[in-house]
Write a protein that holds these residues in place. Structure first.
Motif, PDB file in Angstrom:
ATOM      1  N   PRO A  37     -11.199   8.497  -5.209  1.00 22.90           N
ATOM      2  CA  PRO A  37     -10.633   9.349  -4.149  1.00 22.90           C
ATOM      3  C   PRO A  37      -9.303   9.959  -4.551  1.00 22.90           C
ATOM      4  O   PRO A  37      -9.021  11.117  -4.225  1.00 22.90           O
ATOM      5  CB  PRO A  37     -10.479   8.394  -2.960  1.00 22.90           C
ATOM      6  CG  PRO A  37     -11.511   7.355  -3.179  1.00 22.90           C
ATOM      7  CD  PRO A  37     -11.563   7.168  -4.672  1.00 22.90           C
ATOM      8  N   GLN A  96     -12.215   1.240  -8.299  1.00 20.80           N
ATOM      9  CA  GLN A  96     -12.851   2.565  -8.197  1.00 20.80           C
ATOM     10  C   GLN A  96     -12.673   3.164  -6.818  1.00 20.80           C
ATOM     11  O   GLN A  96     -12.583   4.370  -6.642  1.00 20.80           O
ATOM     12  CB  GLN A  96     -14.360   2.474  -8.476  1.00 20.80           C
ATOM     13  CG  GLN A  96     -14.735   1.759  -9.755  1.00 20.80           C
ATOM     14  CD  GLN A  96     -14.972   0.282  -9.524  1.00 20.80           C
ATOM     15  OE1 GLN A  96     -14.120  -0.394  -8.961  1.00 20.80           O
ATOM     16  NE2 GLN A  96     -16.099  -0.241  -9.975  1.00 20.80           N
ATOM     17  N   ALA A  97     -12.635   2.258  -5.821  1.00 14.76           N
ATOM     18  CA  ALA A  97     -12.506   2.699  -4.436  1.00 14.76           C
ATOM     19  C   ALA A  97     -11.221   3.465  -4.199  1.00 14.76           C
ATOM     20  O   ALA A  97     -11.142   4.296  -3.303  1.00 14.76           O
ATOM     21  CB  ALA A  97     -12.591   1.508  -3.498  1.00 14.76           C
ATOM     22  N   ARG A 106       0.825  -1.229   0.000  1.00 12.20           N
ATOM     23  CA  ARG A 106       0.000   0.000   0.000  1.00 12.20           C
ATOM     24  C   ARG A 106       0.848   1.264   0.000  1.00 12.20           C
ATOM     25  O   ARG A 106       0.534   2.250  -0.659  1.00 12.20           O
ATOM     26  CB  ARG A 106      -0.896  -0.018   1.237  1.00 12.20           C
ATOM     27  CG  ARG A 106      -2.087   0.858   1.114  1.00 12.20           C
ATOM     28  CD  ARG A 106      -3.060   0.499   2.197  1.00 12.20           C
ATOM     29  NE  ARG A 106      -3.152   1.623   3.137  1.00 12.20           N
ATOM     30  CZ  ARG A 106      -3.926   1.648   4.206  1.00 12.20           C
ATOM     31  NH1 ARG A 106      -4.619   0.584   4.518  1.00 12.20           N
ATOM     32  NH2 ARG A 106      -3.962   2.679   4.984  1.00 12.20           N
TER      33      ARG A 106
END
Lengths: 117, 710
Positions: A51, A46-47, A5
């Motif tokens: 953003p 998309q998540a 991440r």
């Protein structure tokens, strides 16, 4: 391959800015192009993408505009701003520097990813 | 819905104004663009589509802004369709019944989600997903619509690319996390003003919360802390005052006080001390005589009481209250507290002592009346009783008030002696005059001075009642302490504070506790003030240093005048200011004593030689041990012969020898302040300097009637 991440956090914005360098794109298009161009490495849903786009917009690096697509559908297109271009150029330099450093350490093979000037 | 609607935009002024945004109105335009009919009319769509749009918009129970959004949405939808070559009938058919659209919109409202037309065409699972994300993102309405549009467009693209709704939903990611990230991103895009307002609001909330926490801690500390009352100062003071009843004059005095009658009764036979100053020649002399005649029983009791060795007046003695109640002397207020209650010493009522002024006045008046009637023995007896009363009032550890009453009664007796001598030169024999001279000299064993023991006890008592005790001499103010201060202050204030201020006081208490000085600091300030005031008034007054005296007062006033000083030094501010004038009261008493001794010596000299001495030195040592000093400048008390008659005087507070001339109101000279002027240029001049030419001299003899006598 699932990217950590923290790495994604650094790579994602640069990748999106780079894609927009080639012209305004809409959300779905960006997702598909990212996955395709990076062999799925920078595959973000998309998540994550939307953003990210909103954050880039808040920073003034991209601007959004609703346009009618050729298929008469309304889509929200994102384009690079002048500030975004400068940031992209700066980030690209940074990534190249990192790549050169990794090359020097033997982490990357020489000539990978445009690391050489 | 086959109804036909009136789609005519409003024509009336009010009709248009209702649908005009404030911004347009401020620019002087009644645009009515918040009315769907205006938007529909401007779109110039076929009637069937216009009616369809209006039917959906009106039936869906939307807010005004939502109606506008939806109208614009549908107009755009149909415009695109017509431009693409569709007919109105085809587009209307593809749209479906208006009732269905209305139902979809109402369902979304029930879920508290905004409705967007583009989203409504997606599979239910994706519509639900978009609704959930948008609802949980908790955005502004316009932001919600934007996100809904974008996600709807995204899923539409995905479906068009051949993916299934399930695949798209699965790839979407965690709904809550997505909603949170979308919210964060959208918030970052909000205007700077919004961010500033949010920052300010958070700052205010955090500050308020911090203040609340601090206040709560203060309040807990304040309301849960209590003082430790270890000493009963009333009982301790009474232990020093108590004497066997047989040796106490007070029980007899209180009978005499009752005989003087209530304040109403005294109006029938009034008596003012000022009337005595003019002697027999005064215009109120007949009232003095009547007063004395009607109170002979009280005079007898007072003389008997004066022979007792001590006064024996106890603080908060319930026997006093019982006695005065029995004799219906309800005009006398002794307060509610008694010694055993161990309430604050500052609450003590010295009513009895105050009433003894009247007894002193009665004895002085009786002496003058007796002398006028030629009864020297009775006059001497009453004069001795008056001086003895003055001595009795000055009990061990007397309060300053009691000491002042003692000085006052002593002064009355001295003035009576001087008036008697002036009025009836020969009524008192030589022996009587000598006895009086010795008795005067023996007042306070010859040492007239102040005793602050009781005042220091008041301070200690206040501290133990108002503050906690940390065992090291320090502590903090308590709720009981603030209440004590408030009760004390209210006894002075006028008008009294309203009762409904209780809530405010309850709330303000913890805040005040953070400001009010601690026990050690308060004690230090109060005792330092006492000690410095006493030190500055050491020795005879002509050697006092006006700068040092002013500095004591000035330092104290500076502390009080500082920001929040009156709150920080709550108790010093209430207690301290009155004591500085007490030092001059002592000097007055000493000077009056000395002057009376000189007057008696002059009379004895005159009786022996039939002349008046050229100077007071001639009286020494046969009739005076020494020439007393004028306490204003340390020089001998002034004496001169005017028209062959002696004048005994002091130069007065202006420290200017006017040759024995007093002013029209001679009391000013007697009431002057013995504190010398300060030399500091910034210090405002003392009253003595301001009124330098108005005081004249304080003439002791011959007696000068007070202005009120005239």
């Amino acid at each position: 391959m699932r990217i950590e991440r923290e790495l994604m956090r650094g790579a994602g914005p640069v990748a999106v800015l780079k894609l927009l360098e080639g012209g305004a794109k809409y959300g779905y298009e960006l997702i598909e192009t990212l996955a395709r161009s990076s062999d799925g490495v920078l595959d973000m849903g998309q998540a994550t993408l939307y953003p990210l786009l909103y954050n880039l917009e808040a920073q003034g690096l991209v601007k959004a505009e609703w346009r009618e697509s050729p298929s008469a559908r309304q889509r929200k297109y994102y384009a690079l701003t002048a500030k975004g271009k400068k940031r992209l150029a700066h980030d690209v330099e940074q990534w190249r520097a990192v790549a050169r450093a990794m090359q020097g350490l033997g982490v990357l093979q020489p000539g990978l990813g445009g690391a050489t000037a | 819905m086959g109804d036909h609607f009136d789609l005519t935009p409003p024509a009336s002024w009010w009709g248009r104004a209702r649908f005009t945004p404030v911004t347009d109105a401020l620019h002087g335009q009644l645009s009515a663009r918040l009315d769907p009919r205006t938007l529909i009319a401007a779109a110039d769509l076929p009637a069937s589509l216009s009616e369809l749009i209006y039917a959906v918009v009106q039936g869906a129970c939307l807010s005004r802004a939502e109606k506008v959004d939806l109208t614009q949405e549908l107009i755009a939808q149909f415009t695109v369709g017509l431009t693409a070559g569709g007919t109105a009938e085809q587009l209307a058919s593809d749209f479906g019944p208006a009732e269905q659209a209305v139902r979809l919109i109402r369902d979304s409202k029930l879920r508290n989600a905004p409705f967007h037309w583009q989203a409504s065409h997606l599979p239910a699972a994706l519509v639900e997903l978009i609704d959930t994300v948008v609802r949980r993102a908790r955005l502004w309405h316009s932001e919600k619509l934007d996100v809904m549009r974008e996600l709807a467009a995204h899923f539409t693209d995905g479906l068009a690319a051949g993916r299934t709704a399930e695949q798209l939903a699965a790839d979407f990611g965690l709904v809550d996390q997505t909603a949170r990230l979308i919210r964060r991103g959208k918030i970052r895009n909000r205007p700077l003003l919004w961010h500033a307002a949010r920052f300010m609001l958070r700052a205010v909330l955090i500050t308020t919360l911090a203040c609340f926490v601090v206040y709560s801690l203060l309040a807990a500390r304040f309301y849960f802390s209590t003082p430790t009352i270890e000493r009963n100062y009333w009982v301790e003071a009474n232990n020093a005052r108590d004497v066997p009843d047989a040796d106490a004059g007070w029980p007899l005095y209180r009978q005499a006080i009752v005989m003087l009658g209530s304040y109403e009764d005294r109006k029938a036979t009034p008596m003012k001390f000022e009337w005595l100053g003019a002697g027999r020649q005064g215009k109120h002399w007949d009232k003095v005589v009547a007063f004395v005649a009607s109170h002979q029983a009280a005079v007898t009791l007072a003389r008997e009481a004066a022979q007792k060795p001590r006064l024996g007046y106890l603080l908060g003695d319930p026997r006093d209250r019982d006695y005065f109640r029995e004799v219906n002397a309800d005009w006398l207020d002794f307060g509610k507290a008694v010694a055993d209650d161990n309430t604050a010493l500052v609450n003590v009522f010295l009513t009895g002592v105050q009433e003894l002024r009247g007894i002193g006045q009665l004895l002085a008046a009786d002496a003058q009346v007796a002398a006028a009637e030629g009864d020297g023995n009775r006059a001497a007896e009453s004069l001795h009783a008056a001086i003895a009363l003055s001595d009795q009032i000055y009990q061990p550890d007397s309060f300053l008030v009691e000491q002042m009453v003692s000085f006052a009664c002593f002064g009355m007796a001295l003035e009576a002696i001087e008036v008697i001598i002036a009025d009836t030169l020969d009524v008192l024999t030589d022996d009587q005059l000598r006895d009086l001279a010795h008795r005067i000299a023996a007042y306070r064993d010859g040492k007239i001075r102040l005793d602050f023991t009781a005042e220091r006890a008041i301070i200690d008592d206040i501290l133990q009642r108002a503050y906690t005790d940390d065992g090291h001499g320090d502590g903090r103010i308590t709720a009981a302490g603030l209440k004590l201060a408030e009760r004390w202050q209210n006894s002075y204030s006028n008008p009294k504070p309203a009762d409904n201020d209780d809530v405010l006081r309850w709330l303000a208490g913890p805040g005040m506790s953070a400001v009010v000085a601690g026990r050690a600091e308060t004690r230090e300030l109060m005792t330092r003030f006492f000690d410095q005031a006493i030190a500055a008034h050491q020795g005879p007054p002509w050697r006092w240093n006006g700068d040092a005296i002013e500095a004591v007062d000035h330092e104290f006033r500076l502390a009080i005048a500082a920001p929040l000083g009156k709150v920080r030094y709550l108790f010093p501010n209430l207690v301290m200011p009155g004591i500085m004038s007490a030092f001059s009261a002592v000097e007055h008493a000493i000077q009056a004593r000395d002057a009376a001794e000189v007057v008696i010596a002059l009379v004895l000299f005159h009786r022996k030689t039939a002349t008046w001495p050229a100077s007071l030195n001639e009286l020494v040592p046969a009739l005076l041990p020494a020439v007393p000093a004028d306490r204003y400048d340390g020089q001998p008390l002034r004496y001169r012969l005017r028209d062959g008659r002696p004048v005994v005087y002091s130069i007065g507070p202006d420290r200017h020898d006017d040759g024995g001339q007093s002013t029209p109101d001679p009391y000013n000279a007697f009431a002057g302040n013995y504190d010398p002027p300060s030399t500091e240029p910034d210090v405002p001049p003392l009253a003595t300097q301001r009124w330098a030419n108005e005081y004249g001299d304080a003439v002791f003899w011959p007696p000068v009637p007070r202005k009120s006598e005239e």
